[in-house]
Design an enzyme around this catalytic site. Sequence first.
Site, mmCIF file in Angstrom:
data_model
loop_
_atom_site.group_PDB
_atom_site.id
_atom_site.type_symbol
_atom_site.label_atom_id
_atom_site.label_comp_id
_atom_site.label_asym_id
_atom_site.label_seq_id
_atom_site.Cartn_x
_atom_site.Cartn_y
_atom_site.Cartn_z
ATOM 1 C CD GLU A 79 -2.636 -1.215 2.584
ATOM 2 O OE1 GLU A 79 -3.055 -0.110 2.958
ATOM 3 O OE2 GLU A 79 -2.938 -2.287 3.126
ATOM 4 N NE ARG A 114 6.994 2.932 11.574
ATOM 5 C CZ ARG A 114 5.864 2.252 11.514
ATOM 6 N NH1 ARG A 114 5.845 0.964 11.799
ATOM 7 N NH2 ARG A 114 4.746 2.857 11.154
HETATM 8 MG MG MG Z 1 -5.710 1.412 1.032
#
Ligand code: MG
Length: 207
Positions: free
Chosen positions: A136, A161
Amino acid sequence: MRGGRAHSGGRAGPAESRMDREQERPAPSSPAVGSAVCEGVAAERCGGGGLAALPCAMRHLPYFCRGEVVKGFGRGSKELGIPTANFSEQVVESFPPDISTGIYYGWACVGNGDVHKMVLSIGWNPFYRNTKKSVETHIIHTFKEDFYGEILSIVIVGYIRPEKNFDSLEALISAIQEDIEEAKRQLDLAEHLKLKEDNFFHLPEGK
Ligand code: MG
Ligand code: ADP
Protein backbone atom coordinates in the site's frame (compact mmCIF):
# COMPACT_ATOMS: atom_id res chain seq x y z
CA MET A 1 -0.84 -4.34 -16.37
CA ARG A 2 2.34 -3.97 -14.52
CA GLY A 3 6.01 -3.90 -15.03
CA GLY A 4 9.11 -2.67 -13.43
CA ARG A 5 12.74 -3.04 -12.82
CA ALA A 6 15.25 -1.79 -10.38
CA HIS A 7 18.36 0.11 -9.52
CA SER A 8 19.99 1.01 -6.27
CA GLY A 9 18.53 2.33 -3.03
CA GLY A 10 18.09 3.08 0.73
CA ARG A 11 15.41 2.61 3.37
CA ALA A 12 11.83 3.93 3.87
CA GLY A 13 8.04 3.94 4.59
CA PRO A 14 4.42 4.69 5.88
CA ALA A 15 1.91 2.85 7.47
CA GLU A 16 -0.78 0.92 8.68
CA SER A 17 -0.09 -0.80 11.83
CA ARG A 18 -1.21 -4.31 11.56
CA MET A 19 -0.19 -7.69 12.73
CA ASP A 20 3.16 -7.60 14.20
CA ARG A 21 5.79 -9.55 12.51
CA GLU A 22 9.19 -9.39 14.02
CA GLN A 23 11.56 -7.94 11.54
CA GLU A 24 15.01 -6.93 12.41
CA ARG A 25 15.72 -3.31 11.84
CA PRO A 26 18.32 -3.26 9.14
CA ALA A 27 21.48 -1.35 9.46
CA PRO A 28 21.13 2.22 8.34
CA SER A 29 20.62 2.30 4.69
CA SER A 30 23.34 2.14 2.24
CA PRO A 31 22.73 3.16 -1.28
CA ALA A 32 21.70 0.75 -3.72
CA VAL A 33 22.02 -2.73 -4.01
CA GLY A 34 19.88 -5.08 -5.87
CA SER A 35 17.70 -5.23 -8.77
CA ALA A 36 14.33 -6.64 -9.40
CA VAL A 37 11.65 -6.76 -11.98
CA CYS A 38 8.10 -6.27 -10.86
CA GLU A 39 6.65 -8.47 -13.50
CA GLY A 40 7.21 -11.82 -11.99
CA VAL A 41 10.65 -11.94 -13.55
CA ALA A 42 12.92 -11.89 -10.58
CA ALA A 43 15.95 -10.12 -11.90
CA GLU A 44 17.81 -10.09 -8.66
CA ARG A 45 21.50 -9.78 -8.59
CA CYS A 46 21.81 -10.11 -4.89
CA GLY A 47 22.06 -13.84 -4.60
CA GLY A 48 25.80 -14.01 -4.31
CA GLY A 49 28.90 -12.33 -3.08
CA GLY A 50 28.73 -9.67 -0.44
CA LEU A 51 25.23 -8.66 -1.45
CA ALA A 52 23.77 -11.83 -0.02
CA ALA A 53 24.53 -10.63 3.46
CA LEU A 54 22.38 -7.53 3.17
CA PRO A 55 19.12 -7.40 5.09
CA CYS A 56 16.17 -8.33 2.88
CA ALA A 57 14.64 -4.92 3.32
CA MET A 58 17.63 -3.37 1.63
CA ARG A 59 19.04 -5.68 -0.92
CA HIS A 60 16.11 -5.46 -3.30
CA LEU A 61 16.25 -1.68 -3.39
CA PRO A 62 15.68 0.36 -5.31
CA TYR A 63 12.67 -1.58 -6.47
CA PHE A 64 10.61 -0.43 -9.44
CA CYS A 65 7.01 -1.47 -9.77
CA ARG A 66 3.97 -0.52 -11.78
CA GLY A 67 0.40 -1.72 -11.43
CA GLU A 68 -3.26 -0.86 -11.23
CA VAL A 69 -4.71 0.70 -8.09
CA VAL A 70 -7.39 -1.59 -6.68
CA LYS A 71 -9.88 -1.40 -3.83
CA GLY A 72 -8.32 -2.18 -0.49
CA PHE A 73 -9.80 -3.61 2.65
CA GLY A 74 -11.70 -0.49 3.66
CA ARG A 75 -9.82 -0.14 6.90
CA GLY A 76 -10.49 3.53 6.97
CA SER A 77 -7.07 4.76 5.98
CA LYS A 78 -8.67 7.68 4.20
CA GLU A 79 -10.62 8.62 7.31
CA LEU A 80 -7.32 8.83 9.15
CA GLY A 81 -6.12 11.25 6.50
CA ILE A 82 -3.66 8.70 5.19
CA PRO A 83 -5.21 6.96 2.19
CA THR A 84 -3.17 4.08 0.82
CA ALA A 85 -3.37 3.03 -2.81
CA ASN A 86 -3.39 -0.76 -2.90
CA PHE A 87 -1.81 -2.93 -5.58
CA SER A 88 -3.57 -6.06 -6.78
CA GLU A 89 -2.67 -9.45 -5.41
CA GLN A 90 -1.01 -10.28 -8.72
CA VAL A 91 1.35 -7.33 -8.46
CA VAL A 92 2.10 -8.08 -4.83
CA GLU A 93 2.98 -11.64 -5.76
CA SER A 94 5.54 -10.37 -8.23
CA PHE A 95 7.54 -8.86 -5.37
CA PRO A 96 10.58 -10.80 -4.18
CA PRO A 97 9.21 -13.35 -1.69
CA ASP A 98 11.85 -12.51 0.86
CA ILE A 99 11.35 -8.75 0.82
CA SER A 100 10.82 -7.57 4.40
CA THR A 101 7.48 -6.37 5.61
CA GLY A 102 7.57 -2.89 7.07
CA ILE A 103 7.54 0.73 6.10
CA TYR A 104 9.49 2.06 3.15
CA TYR A 105 9.83 5.37 1.32
CA GLY A 106 10.22 6.26 -2.31
CA TRP A 107 8.72 7.99 -5.32
CA ALA A 108 5.30 7.52 -6.89
CA CYS A 109 3.41 8.68 -9.91
CA VAL A 110 -0.22 8.13 -10.93
CA GLY A 111 -0.64 7.61 -14.67
CA ASN A 112 1.46 10.20 -16.45
CA GLY A 113 1.19 12.65 -13.57
CA ASP A 114 3.86 14.28 -11.47
CA VAL A 115 6.25 12.25 -9.37
CA HIS A 116 5.67 12.66 -5.63
CA LYS A 117 7.27 11.43 -2.45
CA MET A 118 5.58 8.44 -0.89
CA VAL A 119 5.63 6.10 2.06
CA LEU A 120 4.72 2.50 1.51
CA SER A 121 3.83 -0.42 3.67
CA ILE A 122 4.48 -4.03 2.84
CA GLY A 123 2.37 -5.91 5.33
CA TRP A 124 0.30 -8.98 5.96
CA ASN A 125 -3.01 -9.07 4.18
CA PRO A 126 -5.83 -9.67 6.68
CA PHE A 127 -8.16 -10.70 3.90
CA TYR A 128 -6.06 -13.81 3.39
CA ARG A 129 -5.59 -14.44 7.11
CA ASN A 130 -2.20 -12.81 6.94
CA THR A 131 -0.76 -15.49 4.70
CA LYS A 132 -0.20 -13.06 1.84
CA LYS A 133 1.45 -9.70 1.70
CA SER A 134 -0.22 -6.47 0.73
CA VAL A 135 1.52 -3.43 -0.67
CA GLU A 136 0.00 0.00 0.00
CA THR A 137 1.32 3.38 -1.06
CA HIS A 138 0.50 6.67 0.61
CA ILE A 139 1.48 9.42 -1.80
CA ILE A 140 2.57 12.59 -0.02
CA HIS A 141 0.36 14.83 -2.08
CA THR A 142 -3.25 15.98 -1.98
CA PHE A 143 -5.22 14.65 -4.92
CA LYS A 144 -8.51 16.18 -6.00
CA GLU A 145 -10.05 12.78 -6.63
CA ASP A 146 -9.54 9.11 -6.03
CA PHE A 147 -7.64 7.23 -8.70
CA TYR A 148 -8.84 3.64 -8.50
CA GLY A 149 -8.12 1.83 -11.76
CA GLU A 150 -5.23 4.12 -12.65
CA ILE A 151 -1.68 2.86 -13.11
CA LEU A 152 0.55 3.62 -10.16
CA SER A 153 4.30 3.59 -10.76
CA ILE A 154 6.58 3.47 -7.76
CA VAL A 155 10.22 3.17 -6.98
CA ILE A 156 10.92 1.98 -3.46
CA VAL A 157 14.08 3.67 -2.36
CA GLY A 158 14.64 2.96 1.30
CA TYR A 159 13.44 1.29 4.47
CA ILE A 160 12.20 3.03 7.61
CA ARG A 161 11.06 0.40 10.09
CA PRO A 162 9.35 -2.93 10.59
CA GLU A 163 5.60 -3.30 11.05
CA LYS A 164 4.38 -2.67 14.56
CA ASN A 165 1.27 -2.87 16.64
CA PHE A 166 0.12 0.31 18.34
CA ASP A 167 -1.81 0.72 21.57
CA SER A 168 -4.02 3.46 20.22
CA LEU A 169 -5.12 5.12 17.05
CA GLU A 170 -3.30 8.25 18.13
CA ALA A 171 -0.05 6.32 18.48
CA LEU A 172 -0.56 4.82 15.03
CA ILE A 173 -1.23 8.17 13.41
CA SER A 174 1.70 9.74 15.14
CA ALA A 175 4.02 6.93 13.97
CA ILE A 176 2.79 7.37 10.40
CA GLN A 177 3.39 11.08 10.61
CA GLU A 178 6.94 10.44 11.76
CA ASP A 179 7.37 8.00 8.86
CA ILE A 180 6.19 10.68 6.47
CA GLU A 181 8.63 13.22 7.89
CA GLU A 182 11.46 10.72 7.69
CA ALA A 183 10.53 9.93 4.08
CA LYS A 184 10.52 13.61 3.17
CA ARG A 185 13.96 14.12 4.70
CA GLN A 186 15.50 11.05 3.10
CA LEU A 187 14.08 11.78 -0.32
CA ASP A 188 15.64 15.23 -0.34
CA LEU A 189 19.10 13.66 -0.32
CA ALA A 190 20.80 13.93 -3.70
CA GLU A 191 21.28 10.16 -3.96
CA HIS A 192 17.51 9.66 -3.67
CA LEU A 193 16.38 12.73 -5.57
CA LYS A 194 17.94 11.42 -8.73
CA LEU A 195 15.50 8.52 -8.85
CA LYS A 196 12.66 11.00 -9.13
CA GLU A 197 13.90 11.81 -12.62
CA ASP A 198 14.22 8.20 -13.69
CA ASN A 199 12.88 7.33 -17.13
CA PHE A 200 10.74 4.69 -15.46
CA PHE A 201 8.28 7.45 -14.61
CA HIS A 202 7.85 8.53 -18.20
CA LEU A 203 5.23 6.19 -19.50
CA PRO A 204 4.97 5.79 -23.26
CA GLU A 205 2.00 7.63 -24.76
CA GLY A 206 -1.26 5.81 -24.28
CA LYS A 207 -0.14 3.59 -21.37
MG1 MG B 1 -5.71 1.41 1.03
P1 ADP C 1 -8.81 1.33 0.14
O1 ADP C 1 -9.12 0.48 1.33
O2 ADP C 1 -9.77 1.12 -1.01
O3 ADP C 1 -7.37 1.22 -0.30
P2 ADP C 1 -8.12 3.90 1.32
O4 ADP C 1 -8.92 4.53 2.44
O5 ADP C 1 -6.80 3.31 1.66
O6 ADP C 1 -9.07 2.84 0.63
O7 ADP C 1 -7.98 4.99 0.18
C1 ADP C 1 -7.18 4.67 -0.93
C2 ADP C 1 -7.58 5.40 -2.18
O8 ADP C 1 -7.58 6.82 -1.96
C3 ADP C 1 -6.59 5.18 -3.30
O9 ADP C 1 -6.88 3.99 -4.02
C4 ADP C 1 -6.73 6.43 -4.15
O10 ADP C 1 -7.74 6.24 -5.14
C5 ADP C 1 -7.21 7.49 -3.15
N1 ADP C 1 -6.19 8.47 -2.77
C6 ADP C 1 -6.43 9.81 -2.71
N2 ADP C 1 -5.34 10.48 -2.32
C7 ADP C 1 -4.36 9.55 -2.10
C8 ADP C 1 -2.99 9.63 -1.69
N3 ADP C 1 -2.42 10.83 -1.39
N4 ADP C 1 -2.28 8.48 -1.58
C9 ADP C 1 -2.86 7.30 -1.87
N5 ADP C 1 -4.15 7.15 -2.27
C10 ADP C 1 -4.91 8.26 -2.39
